[in-house]
Design a protein around this motif. Structure first.
Motif, PDB file in Angstrom:
ATOM      1  N   ILE A 109       0.842  -1.205   0.000  1.00 15.42           N
ATOM      2  CA  ILE A 109       0.000   0.000   0.000  1.00 15.42           C
ATOM      3  C   ILE A 109       0.877   1.255   0.000  1.00 15.42           C
ATOM      4  O   ILE A 109       0.537   2.274  -0.616  1.00 15.42           O
ATOM      5  N   LEU A 110       2.044   1.189   0.658  1.00 17.20           N
ATOM      6  CA  LEU A 110       3.014   2.285   0.543  1.00 17.20           C
ATOM      7  C   LEU A 110       3.545   2.374  -0.888  1.00 17.20           C
ATOM      8  O   LEU A 110       3.800   3.472  -1.394  1.00 17.20           O
ATOM      9  N   GLY A 111       3.690   1.212  -1.535  1.00 19.54           N
ATOM     10  CA  GLY A 111       4.079   1.208  -2.947  1.00 19.54           C
ATOM     11  C   GLY A 111       3.050   1.893  -3.812  1.00 19.54           C
ATOM     12  O   GLY A 111       3.383   2.576  -4.795  1.00 19.54           O
ATOM     13  N   VAL A 112       1.778   1.756  -3.457  1.00 19.56           N
ATOM     14  CA  VAL A 112       0.710   2.456  -4.181  1.00 19.56           C
ATOM     15  C   VAL A 112       0.861   3.969  -3.997  1.00 19.56           C
ATOM     16  O   VAL A 112       0.699   4.744  -4.935  1.00 19.56           O
ATOM     17  N   ALA A 113       1.183   4.390  -2.752  1.00 18.95           N
ATOM     18  CA  ALA A 113       1.425   5.817  -2.504  1.00 18.95           C
ATOM     19  C   ALA A 113       2.575   6.317  -3.381  1.00 18.95           C
ATOM     20  O   ALA A 113       2.538   7.426  -3.930  1.00 18.95           O
ATOM     21  N   VAL A 119       4.017  -2.437 -13.151  1.00 16.30           N
ATOM     22  CA  VAL A 119       4.428  -1.786 -11.905  1.00 16.30           C
ATOM     23  C   VAL A 119       4.188  -2.697 -10.700  1.00 16.30           C
ATOM     24  O   VAL A 119       4.825  -2.541  -9.661  1.00 16.30           O
ATOM     25  N   THR A 120       3.288  -3.670 -10.846  1.00 17.03           N
ATOM     26  CA  THR A 120       3.061  -4.639  -9.775  1.00 17.03           C
ATOM     27  C   THR A 120       4.337  -5.434  -9.494  1.00 17.03           C
ATOM     28  O   THR A 120       4.717  -5.657  -8.341  1.00 17.03           O
ATOM     29  N   VAL A 121       5.015  -5.845 -10.562  1.00 20.74           N
ATOM     30  CA  VAL A 121       6.278  -6.562 -10.403  1.00 20.74           C
ATOM     31  C   VAL A 121       7.352  -5.625  -9.850  1.00 20.74           C
ATOM     32  O   VAL A 121       8.115  -5.991  -8.946  1.00 20.74           O
ATOM     33  N   LEU A 122       7.419  -4.399 -10.376  1.00 23.60           N
ATOM     34  CA  LEU A 122       8.431  -3.449  -9.911  1.00 23.60           C
ATOM     35  C   LEU A 122       8.292  -3.177  -8.419  1.00 23.60           C
ATOM     36  O   LEU A 122       9.286  -3.183  -7.678  1.00 23.60           O
ATOM     37  N   MET A 131      -3.554  10.619 -18.584  1.00 22.22           N
ATOM     38  CA  MET A 131      -3.246   9.263 -19.068  1.00 22.22           C
ATOM     39  C   MET A 131      -2.391   8.518 -18.043  1.00 22.22           C
ATOM     40  O   MET A 131      -2.584   7.314 -17.800  1.00 22.22           O
ATOM     41  N   GLN A 132      -1.432   9.219 -17.436  1.00 22.61           N
ATOM     42  CA  GLN A 132      -0.513   8.576 -16.498  1.00 22.61           C
ATOM     43  C   GLN A 132      -1.198   8.081 -15.229  1.00 22.61           C
ATOM     44  O   GLN A 132      -0.606   7.304 -14.470  1.00 22.61           O
ATOM     45  N   LEU A 133      -2.449   8.500 -15.003  1.00 22.63           N
ATOM     46  CA  LEU A 133      -3.179   7.996 -13.837  1.00 22.63           C
ATOM     47  C   LEU A 133      -3.419   6.492 -13.947  1.00 22.63           C
ATOM     48  O   LEU A 133      -3.745   5.838 -12.948  1.00 22.63           O
ATOM     49  N   GLY A 134      -3.242   5.953 -15.155  1.00 20.09           N
ATOM     50  CA  GLY A 134      -3.360   4.504 -15.315  1.00 20.09           C
ATOM     51  C   GLY A 134      -2.349   3.750 -14.481  1.00 20.09           C
ATOM     52  O   GLY A 134      -2.598   2.607 -14.051  1.00 20.09           O
ATOM     53  N   ASN A 135      -1.202   4.361 -14.227  1.00 19.66           N
ATOM     54  CA  ASN A 135      -0.157   3.701 -13.446  1.00 19.66           C
ATOM     55  C   ASN A 135      -0.561   3.516 -11.983  1.00 19.66           C
ATOM     56  O   ASN A 135      -0.571   2.382 -11.476  1.00 19.66           O
ATOM     57  N   PRO A 136      -0.928   4.584 -11.245  1.00 17.62           N
ATOM     58  CA  PRO A 136      -1.336   4.362  -9.857  1.00 17.62           C
ATOM     59  C   PRO A 136      -2.631   3.578  -9.730  1.00 17.62           C
ATOM     60  O   PRO A 136      -2.819   2.848  -8.752  1.00 17.62           O
ATOM     61  N   LEU A 168      -2.760   0.308  -7.479  1.00 21.27           N
ATOM     62  CA  LEU A 168      -3.732   0.127  -6.402  1.00 21.27           C
ATOM     63  C   LEU A 168      -4.464  -1.198  -6.539  1.00 21.27           C
ATOM     64  O   LEU A 168      -4.607  -1.954  -5.573  1.00 21.27           O
ATOM     65  N   LEU A 169      -4.906  -1.497  -7.765  1.00 20.41           N
ATOM     66  CA  LEU A 169      -5.704  -2.699  -7.986  1.00 20.41           C
ATOM     67  C   LEU A 169      -4.843  -3.967  -7.976  1.00 20.41           C
ATOM     68  O   LEU A 169      -5.129  -4.925  -7.263  1.00 20.41           O
TER      69      LEU A 169
END
Length: 556
Positions: free
Chosen positions: A51-55, A357-360, A472-477, A481-482
């Motif tokens: 969840i910190l990674g999501v932040a 980004v999930t793997v990263l 468009m970049q909001l796709g990353n966070p 999150l998901l």
């Protein structure tokens, strides 16, 4: 205000300075370096850490405000916000990890991480938007190059972390707290709007080839030296020499303006007379009516006129009512957001980068679960291949869009197919596949960035590019999150509970997550093919003559 001599600050100086700002803007990639220390010092579970990674991802990618600011303020002002964000955010994280301040609440760290990495959005948006406007004929190349350096930043920070800071997470956070502001403040004077060239220039192509070559050399150098550091026992002197050579390679793009100064050619003046704010009135010269506006798109009507006055003027026949823009022309954000192509591109990008980004975000834990305790090489490999993907996406898509008018999104489809195979490789956990899968995923993840940015500018124009591409970049966070915060964190903690340990071991820790992500990329492949078919006519129009041409009828 002090006026600058026309042509004394060519756009290549701004591009060379942008390289350093982009390295600083890649600070969010350092999360895997200090996250294990954060987890142990604060006693967090894996889900709390994800969840910190999501932040981390939210801060890095929520750039709506910087996107708006780029049309209202000069680049130095946008950069200054990034300076304060990095100093405040990383300062709090440093106090926590160094235990200078004891028992900081979880929510304080979450907000601090959002603020810290939001500096990436301010720094990156300022230099990307400015340079895309300075080089509108080479937008794919510029986007791939600058985003490539952001991809390399993880390897740059890893090099400093392992060779100078001796693997100390607290020292790394102190470096981020002080180093990012120092670099940004030093470079902000040189990042400014310039009048773009009025046509194709062969020397510009050669200059870009040189810059791409030096960036590739830097990437190979970083990968090689970090592997040497990991496998051999290097003295401090050799480590410092390695870092000094890295700094020289980072300065290589400045050789272009140096060469232009020593061997001037008879070109049109590349920059307008301007002061530190970008113009005599503090305005961005590209966004005001000028001779260059005829090239970048015809005269932009003032947005300060009220809608009532405009309607009255239309009714009286004083002005003609503006038609809605066509794809390839300049869209306002509210005009772009209602288009099917906009949302197709957003969803394809969301599925591609969200799975990557999930793997990263979990790379350190993935490595440990599969028996790799030192994950610095994994992170460096991902960083280098992420850089190759971003740079290569710009180079390859630029060549094929000019020679074959193949839409750039074709490469999003190709790489998401490869990502399906990569996630299945991760899930199999076969011996020897971890590094290969990480390399492949890094390339494919980088391609998503290198393609989305120029595609956005080609479909919806450069006038409001800052806010549109940041949306468009909001796709990353959203993906983080998901897929990372909810899916990967939950699966990992469930498997750790079965093993009755805090750190899960074995392929089952992430196997179900990888299988879901493979399915996600399958959907992304289908949607990117649909998008490519839809926008092919746009590219046939924009690149009909083998070079970029703005729609001649644009009056938006």
């Amino acid at each position: 205000m002090v006026a600058l001599k026309a042509g004394s600050r060519p756009p290549w100086v701004g591009l060379g300075a942008a390289v350093w700002v982009e390295i600083a803007a890649g600070n969010a990639f350092t999360f895997p370096l200090y996250s294990p220390s954060l987890k142990s010092v604060m006693g967090f579970s894996q889900q709390q850490l994800t969840i910190l990674g999501v932040a981390n991802d939210i801060g890095e990618n929520v750039g709506i405000l910087p996107g708006i600011a780029c049309n209202k303020f000069p680049p130095w002002a946008v950069l200054l916000v990034g300076v304060f964000a990095s100093f405040l955010g990383y300062g709090v994280l440093y106090l926590a990890v160094s235990q200078t301040v004891q028992s900081l609440p979880y929510w304080v760290l979450w907000i601090a991480l959002c603020v810290a990495t939001n500096s990436s959005a301010w720094l990156g948006t300022a230099v990307l938007v400015t340079n895309m406007r300075n080089f509108p004929l080479s937008r794919g190349t510029v986007a791939g190059l600058l985003k490539g350096y952001i991809g390399l930043s993880a390897a740059v920070f890893t090099e400093v972390y392992s060779m100078v800071l001796n693997g100390s997470a607290s020292k790394l956070l102190l470096l981020l707290t002080l180093g990012i502001p120092i670099i940004s403040l030093a470079m902000m004077y040189f990042v400014r709007p310039c009048t773009p060239a009025s046509g194709e220039d062969s020397s510009e192509h050669a200059h870009f080839l040189f810059t791409q070559g030096t960036s590739l050399s830097l990437g190979i150098y970083l990968l090689t030296t970090i592997i040497l550091k990991d496998t051999l026992s290097l003295s401090n002197t050799i480590s410092y020499i390695f870092v000094a050579i890295m700094v020289i390679l980072l300065m290589a793009p400045l050789a272009i303006p140096l060469k232009m100064t020593l061997f001037p050619a008879n070109h049109k003046k590349p920059c307008q007379p301007s002061d530190l704010l970008g113009g005599d009135d503090g305005s961005d010269p590209l966004l005001t009516p000028s001779s260059s506006a005829a090239y970048l798109g015809s005269f932009y009507e003032s947005e300060d006129i009220s809608e009532v006055d405009m309607l009255l003027a239309v009714g009286e026949g004083a002005v003609k009512k503006k038609r809605k823009p066509r794809r390839g022309e300049d869209f306002k954000f509210r005009e772009a957001i209602v288009k099917a192509d906009f949302w197709l591109l957003w969803i394809v990008y969301f599925l591609g980068v969200g799975s990557g980004v999930t793997v990263l975000n979990n790379l350190a834990q993935i490595g440990v679960s599969l028996g790799v305790n030192d994950t610095t090489i994994l992170l460096t490999l991902f960083s280098f291949c992420n850089f190759l993907g971003r740079l290569g996406a710009g180079v390859v898509s630029e060549h094929l869009v000019r020679s074959k008018t193949i839409p750039r999104t074709f490469w999003m489809a190709v790489t998401q197919i490869i990502m399906i195979v990569t996630f299945l490789l991760y899930a199999s956990a076969l011996n020897g596949t971890l590094y290969a899968a990480t390399a492949l995923l890094g390339i494919c993840y980088g391609v998503q960035f290198g393609i989305m940015i120029p595609t956005t500018s080609e479909l919806f124009g450069l006038r409001h590019f800052g806010i549109i591409f940041n949306f468009m970049q909001l796709g990353n966070p959203a993906g983080a999150l998901l897929f990372s915060g909810w899916l990967a964190g939950h699966v990992y903690d469930t498997e750790a509970a079965k093993q009755q340990v805090s750190s899960c071991m074995g392929p089952n820790c992430f196997r179900f997550t990888f299988l879901i992500l493979a399915g996600v990329c399958g959907l992304g492949t289908v949607l990117s093919i649909i998008l490519t078919i839809r926008i092919r006519p746009v590219y046939q129009m924009l690149y009909a003559g083998g070079s970029f041409r703005l729609p001649p009828s644009s009056d938006h």
